[in-house]
Design a protein around this motif. Structure first.
Motif, PDB file in Angstrom:
ATOM      1  N   THR A  11      23.684-116.362  -1.482  1.00  0.00           N
ATOM      2  CA  THR A  11      22.542-115.759  -0.784  1.00  0.00           C
ATOM      3  C   THR A  11      22.879-114.352  -0.317  1.00  0.00           C
ATOM      4  N   GLY A  12      24.070-114.185   0.227  1.00  0.00           N
ATOM      5  CA  GLY A  12      24.489-112.870   0.709  1.00  0.00           C
ATOM      6  C   GLY A  12      24.561-111.841  -0.400  1.00  0.00           C
ATOM      7  N   LEU A  13      24.994-112.244  -1.590  1.00  0.00           N
ATOM      8  CA  LEU A  13      25.079-111.312  -2.717  1.00  0.00           C
ATOM      9  C   LEU A  13      23.692-110.880  -3.186  1.00  0.00           C
ATOM     10  N   TRP A  14      22.735-111.821  -3.204  1.00  0.00           N
ATOM     11  CA  TRP A  14      21.349-111.439  -3.507  1.00  0.00           C
ATOM     12  C   TRP A  14      20.822-110.474  -2.453  1.00  0.00           C
ATOM     13  N   TYR A  15      21.155-110.736  -1.182  1.00  0.00           N
ATOM     14  CA  TYR A  15      20.727-109.880  -0.070  1.00  0.00           C
ATOM     15  C   TYR A  15      21.324-108.480  -0.229  1.00  0.00           C
ATOM     16  N   LEU A  16      22.590-108.415  -0.581  1.00  0.00           N
ATOM     17  CA  LEU A  16      23.263-107.135  -0.768  1.00  0.00           C
ATOM     18  C   LEU A  16      22.598-106.338  -1.897  1.00  0.00           C
ATOM     19  N   LEU A  17      22.250-107.005  -2.986  1.00  0.00           N
ATOM     20  CA  LEU A  17      21.588-106.322  -4.099  1.00  0.00           C
ATOM     21  C   LEU A  17      20.243-105.755  -3.658  1.00  0.00           C
ATOM     22  N   LEU A  18      19.501-106.508  -2.851  1.00  0.00           N
ATOM     23  CA  LEU A  18      18.219-106.018  -2.345  1.00  0.00           C
ATOM     24  C   LEU A  18      18.415-104.793  -1.459  1.00  0.00           C
ATOM     25  N   LEU A  61      10.183-102.632  -8.657  1.00  0.00           N
ATOM     26  CA  LEU A  61       9.997-103.818  -9.499  1.00  0.00           C
ATOM     27  C   LEU A  61      11.204-104.750  -9.406  1.00  0.00           C
ATOM     28  N   LEU A  62      12.400-104.168  -9.536  1.00  0.00           N
ATOM     29  CA  LEU A  62      13.607-104.989  -9.446  1.00  0.00           C
ATOM     30  C   LEU A  62      13.740-105.606  -8.062  1.00  0.00           C
ATOM     31  N   GLY A  63      13.376-104.823  -7.035  1.00  0.00           N
ATOM     32  CA  GLY A  63      13.435-105.342  -5.676  1.00  0.00           C
ATOM     33  C   GLY A  63      12.552-106.564  -5.489  1.00  0.00           C
ATOM     34  N   ALA A  64      11.364-106.540  -6.104  1.00  0.00           N
ATOM     35  CA  ALA A  64      10.457-107.686  -6.011  1.00  0.00           C
ATOM     36  C   ALA A  64      11.064-108.922  -6.662  1.00  0.00           C
ATOM     37  N   VAL A  65      11.692-108.726  -7.823  1.00  0.00           N
ATOM     38  CA  VAL A  65      12.315-109.860  -8.526  1.00  0.00           C
ATOM     39  C   VAL A  65      13.503-110.399  -7.731  1.00  0.00           C
ATOM     40  N   LEU A  85      10.059-124.791   7.771  1.00  0.00           N
ATOM     41  CA  LEU A  85      10.410-123.398   8.058  1.00  0.00           C
ATOM     42  C   LEU A  85      10.977-122.720   6.822  1.00  0.00           C
ATOM     43  N   ALA A  86      11.741-123.455   6.022  1.00  0.00           N
ATOM     44  CA  ALA A  86      12.317-122.881   4.807  1.00  0.00           C
ATOM     45  C   ALA A  86      11.225-122.505   3.806  1.00  0.00           C
ATOM     46  N   VAL A  87      10.193-123.342   3.689  1.00  0.00           N
ATOM     47  CA  VAL A  87       9.062-123.019   2.812  1.00  0.00           C
ATOM     48  C   VAL A  87       8.316-121.799   3.336  1.00  0.00           C
ATOM     49  N   LEU A  88       8.119-121.738   4.653  1.00  0.00           N
ATOM     50  CA  LEU A  88       7.446-120.579   5.258  1.00  0.00           C
ATOM     51  C   LEU A  88       8.220-119.299   4.965  1.00  0.00           C
ATOM     52  N   LEU A  89       9.539-119.381   5.039  1.00  0.00           N
ATOM     53  CA  LEU A  89      10.384-118.224   4.730  1.00  0.00           C
ATOM     54  C   LEU A  89      10.162-117.755   3.290  1.00  0.00           C
ATOM     55  N   VAL A  90      10.051-118.697   2.361  1.00  0.00           N
ATOM     56  CA  VAL A  90       9.842-118.347   0.953  1.00  0.00           C
ATOM     57  C   VAL A  90       8.506-117.626   0.756  1.00  0.00           C
ATOM     58  N   ILE A  91       7.456-118.155   1.391  1.00  0.00           N
ATOM     59  CA  ILE A  91       6.113-117.588   1.186  1.00  0.00           C
ATOM     60  C   ILE A  91       5.990-116.219   1.853  1.00  0.00           C
ATOM     61  N   VAL A  92       6.359-116.140   3.136  1.00  0.00           N
ATOM     62  CA  VAL A  92       6.173-114.904   3.897  1.00  0.00           C
ATOM     63  C   VAL A  92       7.214-113.851   3.531  1.00  0.00           C
ATOM     64  N   GLY A  93       8.424-114.303   3.207  1.00  0.00           N
ATOM     65  CA  GLY A  93       9.492-113.352   2.939  1.00  0.00           C
ATOM     66  C   GLY A  93       9.688-113.005   1.483  1.00  0.00           C
ATOM     67  N   GLY A  94       9.114-113.816   0.582  1.00  0.00           N
ATOM     68  CA  GLY A  94       9.346-113.564  -0.837  1.00  0.00           C
ATOM     69  C   GLY A  94       8.098-113.315  -1.641  1.00  0.00           C
ATOM     70  N   VAL A  95       7.216-114.305  -1.689  1.00  0.00           N
ATOM     71  CA  VAL A  95       6.039-114.218  -2.562  1.00  0.00           C
ATOM     72  C   VAL A  95       5.131-113.069  -2.153  1.00  0.00           C
ATOM     73  N   MET A  96       4.779-113.009  -0.880  1.00  0.00           N
ATOM     74  CA  MET A  96       3.814-111.999  -0.443  1.00  0.00           C
ATOM     75  C   MET A  96       4.378-110.573  -0.487  1.00  0.00           C
ATOM     76  N   PRO A  97       5.586-110.311   0.029  1.00  0.00           N
ATOM     77  CA  PRO A  97       6.125-108.949  -0.093  1.00  0.00           C
ATOM     78  C   PRO A  97       6.351-108.523  -1.541  1.00  0.00           C
ATOM     79  N   ALA A  98       6.725-109.468  -2.407  1.00  0.00           N
ATOM     80  CA  ALA A  98       6.932-109.121  -3.817  1.00  0.00           C
ATOM     81  C   ALA A  98       5.631-108.623  -4.448  1.00  0.00           C
ATOM     82  N   LEU A  99       4.517-109.259  -4.103  1.00  0.00           N
ATOM     83  CA  LEU A  99       3.223-108.817  -4.617  1.00  0.00           C
ATOM     84  C   LEU A  99       2.908-107.397  -4.155  1.00  0.00           C
TER      85      LEU A  99
END
Length: 232
Positions: A11-18, A61-65, A85-99
Motif C-alpha cells: 500500500t505504501g509503495l502505491w501511495y509513494l507512486l501517487l 491519467l496515471l494518477g487516476a489509475v 469504512l473500508a468500502v467508503l474509503l474506496v468510493i470516496v478516495g478512489g472511484v470519485m477522485p479518479a473520475l
C-alpha cells in the motif's frame, strides 16, 4: 518482511507512486506555464511547451489509475478492521477522485487544442485574443475541478484515519493526524469556493495538518503493516 507478506508496504509503495506523480500537473506546470491575469502569455507558454503539458495530462491519467490500485490496497489492509469504512474509503478516495482526474484531462486537452490554434479549422472563427481567453477558461476550469476534488481528498481521510486508529497495527497518532489532514482539505476547498483570494494563505497555515498523509505513506513504506491473522 517481504512486500508479498506485508500488505502495508505494498500500500505504501502505491501511495509513494501517487505522491511522485501528483506535483507535475498540480505544482510544476502551473508555476512554469501559467501567468496569472495574462491569457496571452499562458496560451503562448502552453503552445511552446506542448510536450510538457501533455506529460502533465499523462500524469493525471496515471494518477487516476494508481489511485484505484491504492484504495484497493487499502481495502485489503483494512477490510477486517471495519469493512463498511473500508468500502467508503474506496468510493470516496478512489472511484470519485479518479473520475475527476479524467475530466481534468479533458479540460487540459481543450486548453491545448485552442492554444495550438491553427490545427483546427473550426477555431478560425475566433481571433487570437478570443482563443487566448478560451485557453485561460479551460485552465481555470481545471483549477476549479481541483478545488472540488479537495472535498474528496479530505473526506476519504476520515475513514482512513478512523481505520488507522482502530486497527491496532498502525500508530493511533497517525489516525488522528489523518483526520486533521482531512479537515484541512475541506477548509481549503471551501476557501477556494468562497474566498479564493485567501486560499494560498490558508494553505500555508494548514501545512502541518497536511503532512498527515505523508506520515502515513512514509510509515507504510518504511515499516509496513500486517493485519493480524484471524483464526477460527
Amino acid at each position: 518482511m517481504s512486500s508479498a507478506r506485508n500488505p502495508g508496504r505494498v500500500t505504501g509503495l502505491w501511495y509513494l507512486l501517487l505522491v511522485l506523480l501528483g506535483p507535475l500537473r498540480l505544482i510544476y506546470i502551473p508555476n512554469k506555464l501559467f501567468v496569472p491575469g495574462d491569457a496571452a502569455a499562458t496560451a503562448t507558454n502552453i503552445a511552446a511547451h506542448e510536450w510538457l503539458f501533455r506529460f502533465g495530462m499523462l500524469s493525471d491519467l496515471l494518477g487516476a489509475v494508481v489511485l484505484i490500485f491504492l484504495v484497493l490496497a487499502f481495502y485489503r489492509l483494512f477490510k477486517r478492521v471495519d469493512q463498511h469504512l473500508a468500502v467508503l474509503l474506496v468510493i470516496v478516495g478512489g472511484v470519485m477522485p479518479a473520475l475527476i482526474n479524467f475530466v481534468n484531462v479533458v479540460s487540459d486537452a481543450g486548453a491545448l487544442m485552442v492554444a495550438r490554434g491553427g490545427g483546427a479549422d473550426f477555431l478560425s472563427v475566433f481571433d487570437k485574443p478570443q482563443r487566448d481567453a478560451l485557453v485561460m477558461l479551460f485552465v481555470r476550469l481545471h483549477h476549479h475541478q481541483v478545488v472540488a476534488a479537495e472535498v474528496l481528498w479530505g473526506l476519504w481521510l476520515f475513514p482512513m484515519g478512523a481505520l488507522t486508529y482502530k486497527s491496532g497495527f498502525l500508530p493511533r497518532f497517525i489516525g488522528v493526524w489523518l483526520i486533521l489532514n482531512g479537515v484541512a482539505y475541506l477548509v481549503l476547498s471551501l476557501t477556494g469556493l468562497f474566498f479564493p483570494d485567501y486560499q494560498d494563505k490558508v494553505f500555508l497555515f494548514s501545512q502541518p495538518a497536511l503532512f498527515g498523509e505523508l506520515a502515513m505513506m512514509l510509515w507504510l513504506v518504511i515499516k509496513g503493516a500486517k493485519p493480524p491473522v484471524v483464526t477460527t
